[in-house]
Design a protein around this motif. Structure first.
Motif, PDB file in Angstrom:
ATOM      1  N   TRP A  84       0.826  -1.206   0.000  1.00 32.27           N
ATOM      2  CA  TRP A  84       0.000   0.000   0.000  1.00 32.27           C
ATOM      3  C   TRP A  84       0.859   1.254   0.000  1.00 32.27           C
ATOM      4  N   GLY A  85       2.006   1.181   0.658  1.00 30.00           N
ATOM      5  CA  GLY A  85       2.910   2.326   0.674  1.00 30.00           C
ATOM      6  C   GLY A  85       3.438   2.667  -0.700  1.00 30.00           C
ATOM      7  N   ALA A  86       3.602   1.660  -1.543  1.00 31.80           N
ATOM      8  CA  ALA A  86       4.048   1.895  -2.921  1.00 31.80           C
ATOM      9  C   ALA A  86       2.876   2.240  -3.825  1.00 31.80           C
ATOM     10  N   TYR A  87       1.719   1.693  -3.521  1.00 31.19           N
ATOM     11  CA  TYR A  87       0.548   1.871  -4.392  1.00 31.19           C
ATOM     12  C   TYR A  87       0.114   3.324  -4.480  1.00 31.19           C
ATOM     13  N   TYR A  88      -0.034   3.980  -3.343  1.00 31.16           N
ATOM     14  CA  TYR A  88      -0.632   5.308  -3.358  1.00 31.16           C
ATOM     15  C   TYR A  88       0.183   6.335  -4.153  1.00 31.16           C
ATOM     16  N   PRO A  89       1.466   6.531  -3.870  1.00 30.07           N
ATOM     17  CA  PRO A  89       2.197   7.520  -4.677  1.00 30.07           C
ATOM     18  C   PRO A  89       2.287   7.140  -6.147  1.00 30.07           C
ATOM     19  N   SER A  90       2.444   5.836  -6.420  1.00 23.99           N
ATOM     20  CA  SER A  90       2.515   5.385  -7.806  1.00 23.99           C
ATOM     21  C   SER A  90       1.212   5.649  -8.544  1.00 23.99           C
ATOM     22  N   ARG A  91       0.096   5.341  -7.904  1.00 28.06           N
ATOM     23  CA  ARG A  91      -1.212   5.532  -8.537  1.00 28.06           C
ATOM     24  C   ARG A  91      -1.498   6.995  -8.799  1.00 28.06           C
ATOM     25  N   LEU A  92      -1.141   7.859  -7.865  1.00 29.80           N
ATOM     26  CA  LEU A  92      -1.389   9.288  -8.041  1.00 29.80           C
ATOM     27  C   LEU A  92      -0.550   9.854  -9.186  1.00 29.80           C
ATOM     28  N   VAL A  93       0.685   9.388  -9.320  1.00 30.76           N
ATOM     29  CA  VAL A  93       1.508   9.813 -10.450  1.00 30.76           C
ATOM     30  C   VAL A  93       0.899   9.322 -11.758  1.00 30.76           C
ATOM     31  N   ARG A  94       0.419   8.083 -11.739  1.00 29.47           N
ATOM     32  CA  ARG A  94      -0.165   7.475 -12.937  1.00 29.47           C
ATOM     33  C   ARG A  94      -1.401   8.227 -13.407  1.00 29.47           C
ATOM     34  N   LEU A  95      -2.210   8.721 -12.473  1.00 27.57           N
ATOM     35  CA  LEU A  95      -3.433   9.422 -12.847  1.00 27.57           C
ATOM     36  C   LEU A  95      -3.196  10.908 -13.084  1.00 27.57           C
ATOM     37  N   PRO A  98      -0.614  12.398 -16.456  1.00 24.02           N
ATOM     38  CA  PRO A  98      -1.228  12.646 -17.765  1.00 24.02           C
ATOM     39  C   PRO A  98      -2.345  13.693 -17.722  1.00 24.02           C
ATOM     40  N   VAL A  99      -3.110  13.717 -16.629  1.00 24.44           N
ATOM     41  CA  VAL A  99      -4.206  14.681 -16.536  1.00 24.44           C
ATOM     42  C   VAL A  99      -3.675  16.111 -16.553  1.00 24.44           C
ATOM     43  N   LEU A 100      -2.623  16.380 -15.793  1.00 24.21           N
ATOM     44  CA  LEU A 100      -2.065  17.743 -15.741  1.00 24.21           C
ATOM     45  C   LEU A 100      -1.521  18.170 -17.099  1.00 24.21           C
ATOM     46  N   VAL A 101      -0.873  17.254 -17.792  1.00 24.05           N
ATOM     47  CA  VAL A 101      -0.365  17.592 -19.136  1.00 24.05           C
ATOM     48  C   VAL A 101      -1.529  17.792 -20.095  1.00 24.05           C
ATOM     49  N   GLU A 160     -12.468   8.191 -10.535  1.00 25.06           N
ATOM     50  CA  GLU A 160     -11.332   7.265 -10.566  1.00 25.06           C
ATOM     51  C   GLU A 160     -10.372   7.552  -9.418  1.00 25.06           C
ATOM     52  N   VAL A 161     -10.109   8.820  -9.157  1.00 24.71           N
ATOM     53  CA  VAL A 161      -9.197   9.199  -8.077  1.00 24.71           C
ATOM     54  C   VAL A 161      -9.788   8.810  -6.723  1.00 24.71           C
ATOM     55  N   ILE A 162     -11.067   9.113  -6.528  1.00 27.63           N
ATOM     56  CA  ILE A 162     -11.700   8.781  -5.252  1.00 27.63           C
ATOM     57  C   ILE A 162     -11.680   7.275  -5.029  1.00 27.63           C
ATOM     58  N   PHE A 163     -11.995   6.511  -6.080  1.00 27.05           N
ATOM     59  CA  PHE A 163     -11.937   5.059  -5.932  1.00 27.05           C
ATOM     60  C   PHE A 163     -10.521   4.601  -5.605  1.00 27.05           C
ATOM     61  N   SER A 164      -9.539   5.154  -6.294  1.00 26.55           N
ATOM     62  CA  SER A 164      -8.152   4.754  -6.057  1.00 26.55           C
ATOM     63  C   SER A 164      -7.746   4.995  -4.614  1.00 26.55           C
ATOM     64  N   LEU A 353       5.487   8.876 -18.039  1.00 27.82           N
ATOM     65  CA  LEU A 353       4.904   9.047 -16.715  1.00 27.82           C
ATOM     66  C   LEU A 353       4.523   7.701 -16.097  1.00 27.82           C
ATOM     67  N   HIS A 354       4.124   6.759 -16.932  1.00 29.38           N
ATOM     68  CA  HIS A 354       3.840   5.416 -16.435  1.00 29.38           C
ATOM     69  C   HIS A 354       5.117   4.780 -15.889  1.00 29.38           C
ATOM     70  N   ARG A 355       6.197   4.953 -16.615  1.00 32.29           N
ATOM     71  CA  ARG A 355       7.480   4.430 -16.131  1.00 32.29           C
ATOM     72  C   ARG A 355       7.887   5.111 -14.837  1.00 32.29           C
ATOM     73  N   LEU A 356       7.637   6.420 -14.742  1.00 33.54           N
ATOM     74  CA  LEU A 356       7.941   7.142 -13.506  1.00 33.54           C
ATOM     75  C   LEU A 356       7.136   6.568 -12.346  1.00 33.54           C
ATOM     76  N   SER A 357       5.856   6.281 -12.587  1.00 31.66           N
ATOM     77  CA  SER A 357       5.027   5.707 -11.521  1.00 31.66           C
ATOM     78  C   SER A 357       5.560   4.346 -11.090  1.00 31.66           C
TER      79      SER A 357
END
Length: 376
Positions: A84-95, A98-101, A160-164, A353-357
């Motif tokens: 879970w510690g890896a999931y949250y920051p990775s998921r937020l970067v993943r979502l 791309p959204v910000l760009v 999607e963010v709220i579910f994540s 960005l996926h690779r970064l996540s």
């Protein structure tokens, strides 16, 4: 869990949303059909009120995104090495990456191309956003508290963010209280659509993907007959695929009849649509003919660009409408440009960005292991 068939289903859903928006912008008669209004043209009515509507589903395609996301993330959360510690920051970067760009790209289209309604322009243009104010940009960038219409698709990303963020709750529900949670999810979703409550309308949809993930092995065993080489397997698979299409388009095929009975077409057909989405995932993976189709290179390519296509197509269409107007030719241009830009966005923005996540996830897992060793 990474299943190529599911990526292709995302790609097909993204194309369906693209076609839906193209239709909404360039064909008022077809757009009225979304609200179950009959068109004067019989061909238009055929495209609206028959299973042919499968090619340009809008809302139902987004629901498919929701169920697929929940399915994949829940499967991942059940792996022994999941963190879970890896999931949250990775998921937020993943979502959010791309959204910000995509937001920056959309803002650029409003700056470079004048969004001005001129005398004689189609009335449709007057319904489109003409600017992207800084306060809307900032609101869109958070994906909370509602989104603007300038990008046009970010409303779904907030769910999607709220579910994540609440994934542990869904995992707990499908593991500990699957039956009672299913009843609550169905009831909540129906109540949400009856009273137009967005939280209840959309958040329970993720539950069905999580539930499918929890019982995926049992489901695959139950549908194992589809993988046999008997002719009955092909008949059954074909029949299930037909049922899937009928379920996905049920709002349009039986909606007018339900309205005549003073029943809510969306509420009454919602269970059919959700069941069809779940069934599509099942047969997409377990029925070899459909699985082979979904793993063809063009289908996999659509899966690769699906998120990018979803993010960039709407501002492109809006901008091109102010350049070329509306109609059949602008519609073709919008589709071609959207796909071309999505390809560039996928490889230049989304993939890095996926690779970064993934690097963020690896770094967090390493940190977790080091902390565990230190504590021990």
């Amino acid at each position: 869990m990474r299943t190529r068939e599911l990526d292709s289903l995302r790609g097909l859903a993204a194309v369906s949303v693209l076609f839906y928006h193209v239709v909404a912008l360039n064909s008022p008669a077809l757009q009225d059909g979304v609200y179950l209004k009959e068109a004067a043209n019989p061909i238009a009515n055929l495209l609206i009120f028959s299973p042919l509507h499968i090619a340009w589903l809008g809302l139902e395609a987004v629901w498919l995104f929701f169920v697929l996301s929940a399915f994949v993330l829940t499967k991942a959360a059940t792996r022994p090495d999941f963190s879970w510690g890896a999931y949250y920051p990775s998921r937020l970067v993943r979502l959010y990456g791309p959204v910000l760009v995509a937001i920056a790209f959309a803002a650029l289209t409003y700056l470079v191309i004048p969004h001005v309604v001129e005398p004689g322009d189609s009335p449709v243009l007057a319904t489109l956003p003409t600017s992207y104010a800084i306060n809307d940009i900032l609101r869109d960038a958070t994906l909370f508290g509602g989104t603007s219409t300038a990008v046009g698709v970010l409303w779904s990303l907030q769910w999607e963010v709220i579910f994540s963020l609440t994934l542990p709750v869904y995992v707990l529900m499908v593991r500990r209280f699957p039956r009672s949670a299913t009843v609550i999810a169905v009831a909540g979703c129906l109540i949400g659509w009856i009273f137009t409550d967005p939280v209840l309308s959309f958040m329970p949809l993720f539950f069905f993907g999580a539930l499918l993930a929890q019982y995926w092995n049992q489901v695959c065993e139950a549908f194992g007959f589809l993988a046999t080489r008997r002719w009955t397997a092909h008949v059954a698979g074909s029949a299930l695929l037909v049922l899937t299409v009928l379920g996905l388009t049920s709002y349009f095929t039986v909606g007018p009849w339900l309205q005549q009975l003073d029943l809510s077409a969306r509420v009454m057909t919602l269970p059919l649509v959700v069941a069809a989405i779940v069934l599509l995932i099942i047969i997409g993976v377990n029925w070899p003919p459909l699985s082979r189709f979904l793993t063809l290179r063009p289908m996999l390519f659509l899966g690769t660009i699906s998120f990018s296509l979803y993010l960039v197509h709407r501002p492109i269409m809006i901008a091109l409408a102010f350049v070329f107007g509306v109609g059949a030719v602008p519609a073709v241009i919008e589709i071609a440009v959207s796909i071309a830009v999505a390809v560039g966005f996928a490889f230049a923005v989304e993939r890095p960005l996926h690779r970064l996540s993934q690097r963020v996830a690896r770094a967090m897992r390493t940190l977790d292991r080091e902390n565990f060793v230190t504590a021990a």
